[in-house]
Design a protein around this motif. Structure first.
Motif, short mmCIF file in Angstrom:
data_model
loop_
_atom_site.label_atom_id
_atom_site.label_comp_id
_atom_site.label_asym_id
_atom_site.label_seq_id
_atom_site.Cartn_x
_atom_site.Cartn_y
_atom_site.Cartn_z
N ARG A 21 0.83 -1.22 0.00
CA ARG A 21 0.00 0.00 0.00
C ARG A 21 0.86 1.26 0.00
NH1 ARG A 21 -5.47 -2.02 2.12
NH2 ARG A 21 -4.89 -3.95 3.19
N LYS B 65 0.52 4.76 0.15
CA LYS B 65 -0.51 5.77 0.41
C LYS B 65 0.05 7.11 -0.06
CE LYS B 65 -2.73 6.10 4.56
NZ LYS B 65 -4.19 6.24 4.73
N GLY C 203 -5.86 5.54 -0.99
CA GLY C 203 -4.94 5.21 0.11
C GLY C 203 -5.63 5.15 1.45
N VAL D 90 -8.27 3.87 4.12
CA VAL D 90 -8.99 2.59 4.29
C VAL D 90 -9.95 2.75 5.48
CG1 VAL D 90 -8.72 0.13 4.74
CG2 VAL D 90 -7.00 1.33 3.39
N HIS E 149 -12.62 -1.39 9.49
CA HIS E 149 -13.04 -2.76 9.16
C HIS E 149 -12.28 -3.74 10.04
CE1 HIS E 149 -9.24 -2.39 7.02
NE2 HIS E 149 -9.17 -3.72 6.99
N ASP F 69 -10.40 -7.48 9.42
CA ASP F 69 -10.00 -8.29 8.27
C ASP F 69 -10.95 -9.47 8.08
OD1 ASP F 69 -7.97 -6.61 7.60
OD2 ASP F 69 -6.35 -7.88 8.36
N THR G 267 -2.54 -10.64 11.23
CA THR G 267 -2.12 -9.64 10.24
C THR G 267 -0.88 -8.94 10.77
OG1 THR G 267 -4.38 -9.24 9.48
CG2 THR G 267 -2.79 -7.47 9.10
N TRP H 181 1.35 -5.74 9.96
CA TRP H 181 1.39 -4.49 9.19
C TRP H 181 2.77 -3.87 9.35
CZ3 TRP H 181 1.92 0.83 9.71
CH2 TRP H 181 1.39 1.61 8.66
N LEU I 18 -1.60 3.57 10.78
CA LEU I 18 -2.79 2.78 11.09
C LEU I 18 -3.38 3.21 12.44
CD1 LEU I 18 -3.57 0.65 9.01
CD2 LEU I 18 -3.08 -1.08 10.68
N HIS J 205 -9.57 -1.76 12.43
CA HIS J 205 -8.49 -0.83 12.11
C HIS J 205 -8.87 -0.02 10.87
CE1 HIS J 205 -7.62 -4.63 10.06
NE2 HIS J 205 -7.02 -3.93 9.12
N SER K 217 -7.16 3.57 8.25
CA SER K 217 -6.12 4.59 8.10
C SER K 217 -6.68 5.74 7.29
CB SER K 217 -4.85 4.01 7.47
OG SER K 217 -4.98 3.94 6.07
N ARG L 257 3.37 7.14 2.15
CA ARG L 257 3.43 6.21 3.29
C ARG L 257 3.32 4.78 2.76
NH1 ARG L 257 -1.25 3.63 5.96
NH2 ARG L 257 -0.53 2.32 4.26
N SER M 138 3.53 0.83 2.91
CA SER M 138 3.45 -0.25 3.90
C SER M 138 3.10 -1.55 3.19
CB SER M 138 2.38 0.05 4.96
OG SER M 138 1.11 0.07 4.35
N ASP N 286 1.05 -5.34 4.28
CA ASP N 286 0.40 -6.11 5.34
C ASP N 286 0.36 -7.58 4.90
OD1 ASP N 286 -1.57 -3.80 4.26
OD2 ASP N 286 -2.65 -5.70 4.07
N ARG O 263 -0.32 -11.84 6.05
CA ARG O 263 -1.25 -12.61 6.91
C ARG O 263 -0.81 -14.06 7.05
NH1 ARG O 263 -3.51 -8.51 4.58
NH2 ARG O 263 -4.63 -7.12 5.96
O1 AKG Z 1 -2.32 0.24 5.25
C1 AKG Z 1 -3.43 0.73 5.42
O2 AKG Z 1 -3.61 1.93 5.35
C2 AKG Z 1 -4.60 -0.14 5.74
C3 AKG Z 1 -4.17 -1.51 6.11
C4 AKG Z 1 -5.30 -2.47 6.33
O3 AKG Z 1 -6.43 -2.15 6.27
C5 AKG Z 1 -4.98 -3.85 6.64
O4 AKG Z 1 -3.80 -4.17 6.84
O5 AKG Z 1 -5.93 -4.67 6.69
#
Ligand code: AKG
Length: 324
Positions: free
Chosen positions: A123, A125, A132, A134, A137, A139, A154, A156, A169, A222, A224, A233, A235, A237, A239
């Motif tokens: 991601r 952002k 960017g 989110v 929610h 997961d 998860t 991150w 986040l 979570h 963002s 930004r 990142s 993530d 799993r």
């Molecule tokens: O990186 C983000 O801004 C959101 C990440 C996210 O929603 C997630 O890791 O499930």
């Protein structure tokens, strides 16, 4: 490096824990190099097609997409779509997924046999790029319902320092054991979204340095928000789960026939699952980047005939009846 007993306790009690310094700058370099190559390839295609006149190759990893987006938002969108979410399976991704210090920490949460999925997301952002952000929610809101009781972790990982200003986040602690919250379709940028009135109280921002890891449960809410800086930004993530959690290990996409019972399916049909660590059968671990890319393409969502029933979430704008 691994999680201390106190950190594991915090993960289970609060639904999240942050571990500093899991990836060094050098550990993340193959990923940055792979992503830079993917960005360059897209830029080259766009320039050849006359859709872009500058590639900003001289800019830093953290600023290149910002500059590209300011210069040409449409071209930048095409570049972003090539690497967004799980679309990037180039050099560096498997390396990041298999990072031994990360996997040691995951082992402290779920045990020594570890399965990963292609539900990894990249991601960037980019400031001013709306996708960017989110919305709130869990997961698990994206998984099939028979997986709600299972532990999926998860991880991150910011590739640049993540701050409130650049859209780090936010998490809501201590509600991960309260079960699934109603999600709605059609949230911001097409994501699933918890309605504002249903978002539990107590949200906190998690500012982190590059290479540290936020571990969360699949039930930890979570989100963002806007990136107000001029730095992208970045990142990822990732799993992980233990082998008892439903997956498609040992299956092929053709096994997902229209008549198949959903409760026998992987939590996320259409995503590739692969062994990261198995001390008893190390030969089952996926270590080859080419095999990884092939597997990722084999289980592309489009190749699955039966991705399970819809999750039952309704559109956000139709939620009038369920407001309470
Ligand atoms: O990186 C983000 O801004 C959101 C990440 C996210 O929603 C997630 O890791 O499930």
């Amino acid at each position: 490096m691994s999680l201390s007993p106190a950190e594991v306790k915090q993960f289970h009690e609060l639904g999240y824990v942050v571990k500093e310094g899991v990836y060094s700058h050098g550990d993340l370099e193959p990923l940055r190099v792979g992503l830079t190559a993917a960005i360059q390839e897209s830029c080259d295609e766009l320039m050849a097609a006359g859709k872009l006149d500058r590639d900003f190759a001289e800019a830093s990893f953290a600023k290149r997409l910002t500059k590209l987006h300011r210069h040409g938002p449409d071209a930048a969108h095409e570049v972003l779509m090539a690497i967004w979410s799980g679309r990037f399976h180039g050099a560096g991704m498997l390396h990041a997924l298999r990072h031994p210090l990360l996997i040691d920490c995951v082992e402290d949460i779920i045990g020594p046999e570890i399965v990963a999925t292609s539900i990894y997301r990249v991601r960037p952002k980019v400031p001013g790029y709306p996708r960017g952000e989110v919305p709130w929610h869990q997961d698990a809101g994206y998984s099939l319902t028979h997986c709600y009781e299972h532990m999926m972790v998860t991880c991150w990982v910011p590739l640049v320092d993540a701050t409130v200003d650049n859209g780090c986040l936010w998490v809501i602690p201590k509600v991960q054991d309260d079960g699934i919250i109603q999600h709605y379709t059609g949230g911001h940028s097409g994501f699933l979204e918890i309605a504002p009135e249903d978002v539990p109280e107590g949200a906190i921002p998690v500012e982190m340095s590059a290479g540290s890891v936020l571990f969360m449960t699949a039930m930890t809410p979570h989100a963002s928000f806007v990136n107000k800086t001029d730095v992208t930004r970045w990142s990822i993530d990732l799993r992980y789960q233990d082998p008892s959690v439903p997956s498609n290990l040992g299956e092929v996409p053709e096994d997902y026939t229209p008549e198949r019972d959903p409760v026998t399916m992987a939590c996320f049909p259409g995503e590739a699952y692969f062994v990261i660590r198995d001390p008893k059968r190390p030969e089952s671990e996926l270590t080859d980047a080419d095999e990884f890319a092939t597997l990722r393409q084999l289980w592309d969502r489009a190749t699955i005939q039966n991705r399970g029933p819809g999750r039952g979430w309704t559109p956000l704008e139709e939620r009038g009846d369920s407001i309470h």
